[in-house]
Design an enzyme around this catalytic site. Structure first.
Site, short mmCIF file in Angstrom:
data_model
loop_
_atom_site.label_atom_id
_atom_site.label_comp_id
_atom_site.label_asym_id
_atom_site.label_seq_id
_atom_site.Cartn_x
_atom_site.Cartn_y
_atom_site.Cartn_z
N GLU A 46 0.79 -1.25 -0.07
CA GLU A 46 -0.31 -0.05 -0.02
C GLU A 46 1.02 1.16 -0.03
O GLU A 46 1.73 1.51 1.02
CB GLU A 46 -0.91 -0.05 1.03
N ASP A 57 -4.82 8.86 10.74
CA ASP A 57 -3.50 8.39 10.88
C ASP A 57 -2.99 8.86 12.19
O ASP A 57 -3.30 10.01 12.60
CB ASP A 57 -2.58 8.85 9.87
#
Length: 257
Positions: A46, A57
């Site tokens: 990814e 995140d």
């Protein structure tokens, strides 16, 4: 056949997917990192599209995104880098990023360039399901690109069934509703969540992400899903080690012990 579908057709368990942020630690590391992961036997990569406000995140990936943007990484440059290596990459590549920079690029242009550069799919954490279904899925299907959607412990069974019905690749099973980041082990509540989703007998395979960082968390992911996704731990190692190869070697060592 799309490389994501081929992967899950040929390998049912213990699939290892690794995330890194494009442009980190250095602007031209994309090729080196992908090949280091591929050569080490990682199944799926990814590639993160850096964004200035990555809400899902944790601090490690946020910092890598900040550095990547400061280095000058953007989608146009990333596609140029991927185009140069597409004939040498035989594992599936997925672009992971937020909707804003993809929309600025133009979604159809994004899909065209994904197809052109050998990308097999995308993960867009802030893409609403209904918008995916009505606006984005017809375009991504046209280019044979898999849009991977996320589920969390708070996602209803009804929504999970809808996601399973209308996607084709795998489902990203987020281990918690918190942001990304390494964990030492999964508590019983998270294991119950993994068991509950496993009992739903979904048609799509599942990969568990957020918190996979050592042997214990990896073993749990391998037990309750088709595989695991590792991000923050690898980003830390890329910052600490002298080369992508050394970072990958250290990562695999830490997962084995």
């Amino acid at each position: 056949m799309n490389k994501i579908n081929a992967l899950f057709q040929n390998k049912k368990r213990e699939i290892l997917s690794v995330y890194f942020t494009a442009g980190f630690p250095a602007i031209h590391d994309t090729e080196k990192i992908i090949f280091a992961l591929q050569n080490a036997g990682v199944d799926l990569v990814e590639v993160g599209i850096p964004f200035s406000d990555p809400l899902a995140d944790g601090p490690v990936i946020q910092e890598s995104s900040t550095i990547a943007l400061r280095n000058g990484m953007n989608l146009r440059l990333l596609f140029s880098q991927l185009d140069q290596i597409k004939d040498k990459v035989h594992i599936p590549l997925i672009l992971m990023g937020y909707l804003n920079p993809i929309m600025q690029y133009g979604f159809e242009n994004f899909c065209k360039d994904c197809k052109k550069t050998g990308v097999s799919g995308m993960i867009i954490p802030d893409l609403p399901f209904n918008e995916y279904l009505n606006e984005y899925k017809p375009i991504s299907d046209r280019y044979d690109l898999k849009v991977v959607l996320l589920i969390t412990p708070e996602t209803s069974d009804e929504r999970i069934r809808l996601i399973d019905e209308h996607t084709d690749g795998f489902i990203y099973m987020v281990s918690s509703a918190a942001t990304t980041g390494a964990q030492q082990r999964f508590d019983e509540k998270k294991l119950d969540y993994f068991r509950r989703i496993g009992c739903m007998n979904l048609r799509n395979p599942l990969l568990i992400g957020f918190g996979i960082s050592n042997h214990d968390t990896l073993a749990a992911a391998f037990k309750y899903a088709s595989g695991a996704i590792i991000g923050s731990r690898f980003i830390r190692l890329l910052a600490e080690e002298k080369s992508p190869e050394a970072a990958v070697e250290k990562l695999l060592e830490s997962l084995a012990n």
